[in-house]
Design a protein around this motif. Sequence first.
Motif, PDB file in Angstrom:
ATOM      1  N   GLY A 157       0.837  -1.214   0.000  1.00 18.27           N
ATOM      2  CA  GLY A 157       0.000   0.000   0.000  1.00 18.27           C
ATOM      3  C   GLY A 157       0.860   1.248   0.000  1.00 18.27           C
ATOM      4  O   GLY A 157       1.709   1.428  -0.866  1.00 18.27           O
ATOM      5  N   ARG A 158       0.670   2.108   1.035  1.00 12.95           N
ATOM      6  CA  ARG A 158       1.377   3.392   1.028  1.00 12.95           C
ATOM      7  C   ARG A 158       2.303   3.577   2.219  1.00 12.95           C
ATOM      8  O   ARG A 158       1.956   3.222   3.344  1.00 12.95           O
ATOM      9  N   ALA A 159       3.449   4.192   1.953  1.00 16.07           N
ATOM     10  CA  ALA A 159       4.355   4.653   3.016  1.00 16.07           C
ATOM     11  C   ALA A 159       4.516   6.144   2.791  1.00 16.07           C
ATOM     12  O   ALA A 159       5.225   6.580   1.876  1.00 16.07           O
ATOM     13  N   LEU A 160       3.829   6.943   3.612  1.00 18.15           N
ATOM     14  CA  LEU A 160       3.790   8.403   3.387  1.00 18.15           C
ATOM     15  C   LEU A 160       4.445   9.168   4.535  1.00 18.15           C
ATOM     16  O   LEU A 160       4.335   8.764   5.701  1.00 18.15           O
ATOM     17  N   GLY A 161       5.070  10.300   4.231  1.00 25.04           N
ATOM     18  CA  GLY A 161       5.619  11.183   5.272  1.00 25.04           C
ATOM     19  C   GLY A 161       6.529  10.416   6.218  1.00 25.04           C
ATOM     20  O   GLY A 161       7.518   9.790   5.800  1.00 25.04           O
ATOM     21  N   GLY A 162       6.165  10.445   7.517  1.00 25.54           N
ATOM     22  CA  GLY A 162       6.950   9.705   8.506  1.00 25.54           C
ATOM     23  C   GLY A 162       7.033   8.211   8.178  1.00 25.54           C
ATOM     24  O   GLY A 162       7.999   7.548   8.546  1.00 25.54           O
ATOM     25  N   GLY A 163       6.021   7.687   7.475  1.00 24.83           N
ATOM     26  CA  GLY A 163       6.042   6.268   7.063  1.00 24.83           C
ATOM     27  C   GLY A 163       7.164   6.011   6.062  1.00 24.83           C
ATOM     28  O   GLY A 163       7.832   4.974   6.108  1.00 24.83           O
ATOM     29  N   ALA A 164       7.370   6.963   5.145  1.00 27.35           N
ATOM     30  CA  ALA A 164       8.480   6.842   4.181  1.00 27.35           C
ATOM     31  C   ALA A 164       9.809   6.910   4.933  1.00 27.35           C
ATOM     32  O   ALA A 164      10.751   6.180   4.638  1.00 27.35           O
ATOM     33  N   GLU A 165       9.860   7.801   5.946  1.00 27.19           N
ATOM     34  CA  GLU A 165      11.096   7.916   6.736  1.00 27.19           C
ATOM     35  C   GLU A 165      11.394   6.615   7.472  1.00 27.19           C
ATOM     36  O   GLU A 165      12.551   6.191   7.573  1.00 27.19           O
ATOM     37  N   LEU A 166      10.333   5.982   7.984  1.00 19.06           N
ATOM     38  CA  LEU A 166      10.520   4.721   8.712  1.00 19.06           C
ATOM     39  C   LEU A 166      11.169   3.653   7.819  1.00 19.06           C
ATOM     40  O   LEU A 166      12.013   2.882   8.279  1.00 19.06           O
ATOM     41  N   THR A 167      10.793   3.640   6.538  1.00 16.82           N
ATOM     42  CA  THR A 167      11.384   2.615   5.653  1.00 16.82           C
ATOM     43  C   THR A 167      12.906   2.772   5.562  1.00 16.82           C
ATOM     44  O   THR A 167      13.624   1.801   5.388  1.00 16.82           O
ATOM     45  N   THR A 168      13.386   4.024   5.699  1.00 12.86           N
ATOM     46  CA  THR A 168      14.836   4.253   5.574  1.00 12.86           C
ATOM     47  C   THR A 168      15.595   3.875   6.848  1.00 12.86           C
ATOM     48  O   THR A 168      16.820   3.900   6.868  1.00 12.86           O
ATOM     49  N   ALA A 169      14.844   3.545   7.912  1.00 14.26           N
ATOM     50  CA  ALA A 169      15.501   3.120   9.158  1.00 14.26           C
ATOM     51  C   ALA A 169      15.673   1.604   9.192  1.00 14.26           C
ATOM     52  O   ALA A 169      15.982   1.035  10.229  1.00 14.26           O
ATOM     53  N   CYS A 170      15.441   0.948   8.040  1.00 14.74           N
ATOM     54  CA  CYS A 170      15.687  -0.494   7.922  1.00 14.74           C
ATOM     55  C   CYS A 170      16.861  -0.680   6.961  1.00 14.74           C
ATOM     56  O   CYS A 170      17.174   0.186   6.146  1.00 14.74           O
ATOM     57  N   ASP A 171      17.498  -1.850   7.040  1.00 11.31           N
ATOM     58  CA  ASP A 171      18.637  -2.114   6.153  1.00 11.31           C
ATOM     59  C   ASP A 171      18.180  -2.277   4.703  1.00 11.31           C
ATOM     60  O   ASP A 171      18.890  -1.898   3.777  1.00 11.31           O
ATOM     61  N   PHE A 172      17.023  -2.893   4.512  1.00 12.19           N
ATOM     62  CA  PHE A 172      16.500  -3.141   3.163  1.00 12.19           C
ATOM     63  C   PHE A 172      15.038  -2.701   3.066  1.00 12.19           C
ATOM     64  O   PHE A 172      14.339  -2.621   4.077  1.00 12.19           O
ATOM     65  N   ARG A 173      14.580  -2.504   1.815  1.00 11.51           N
ATOM     66  CA  ARG A 173      13.193  -2.210   1.553  1.00 11.51           C
ATOM     67  C   ARG A 173      12.663  -3.161   0.448  1.00 11.51           C
ATOM     68  O   ARG A 173      13.320  -3.298  -0.605  1.00 11.51           O
TER      69      ARG A 173
END
Length: 311
Positions: A157-173
């Motif tokens: 679905g969607r990763a928006l705003g802070g959700g998009a930022e959260l994805t960058t706090a993982c090693d992989f996406r």
Amino acid sequence: MVLCALRQQVLRCSSHCRTWARLLQRQRSSCVYSSIHGFNQDEIREKLQAFHGGSIDLLKQDSGIAVLTINNPSRMNAFSGSMMIDLEERVSQLENWPEGKGLIVQGAAETFCSGSDLNAVRAISNQQDGMKMCMFMQNALTRLLRLPLISVALVEGRALGGGAELTTACDFRLMEAGSVIQFVHKHMGLVPGWGGAARLVHLVGSQNALKLLGGAVKVDPELGVNIGLVDGVLEGHQKTEGAAPLLQQAENWLSRYTKGPAPVIQAVKKVVLSGRELPLSEALRTEKDIFGMVWGAPANLEALASKSKHK
Ligand SMILES: CC[C@H](C(=O)O)C(=O)SCCNC(=O)CCNC(=O)[C@H](O)C(C)(C)COP(=O)(O)OP(=O)(O)OC[C@H]1O[C@@H](n2cnc3c(N)ncnc32)[C@H](O)[C@@H]1OP(=O)(O)O
């Protein structure tokens, strides 16, 4: 002879304990902000607690792969204040999981996360509170990224705003076909504040980061892979007949990196992390310390005894 070997063993153990203590100390100090920056953790916790709803759920599995679920479906998994506190507590639990090897971060109910809960954002829209929330989330997400686990954001679905930022706090996406990552901050009159801009630059370079933030670009899986933000595309199991459930696909993808004993996987993450974050001399010294913890340890001795060939 036996006494000598025993003495060596004791010396090795106490040296390991010292190394662990030093590394743990480094991990604890992995917060970006503390009281010396005027950050009062208890004060902001109390404030955030007032904005409740949703939860962050943690499932630690026997496989050594944990699943962290952002769970607030009625608001597209937006982060309430209490969820921010939950997140920090779950990260603490993961920091103290000796058997852990991997982590999947997902959203509940087929979407990832729509950022901060706008109701909370409106209530704390003064500058002081905004800065405190920003420091709290930077600390929590920095500790998430520094976990000795190999982590993956599973974007459905969607990763928006802070959700998009959260994805960058993982090693992989990993992205499901049809999903979107979008740094919508510009549209909100903002820039990322949860550390997402700094991490994005590391991941995709400053040119691409400028395009994604400056244009609030909708990143689909194809663009994500092209710019190096995304590491794999998963088949939408509802749209593709016979496809495995997304979480299963993500676990399969991650398992190639988490196969093996936990101390070795954790050591792999730690050497990469130190190489990524520390100046070279310090990274080399840290690598030496971590090497000392796996050298002559059970997994290493077992591999030596088995005379394995790497064909
Ligand atoms: C910018 C940075 C900042 C930060 O903290 O750093 C943030 O993250 S601010 C938040 C940025 N996110 C948004 O602005 C998302 C706004 N919402 C949307 O664009 C849409 O709701 C969308 C695309 C997520 C989903 O659209 P769709 O049509 O599929 O569903 P609805 O709009 O009907 O949403 C269902 C329900 O969820 C509520 N919702 C969604 N996102 C949030 C949110 N971030 N905070 C609070 N509530 C949210 C939405 O209002 C609907 O609730 P309802 O009661 O039915 O009106």
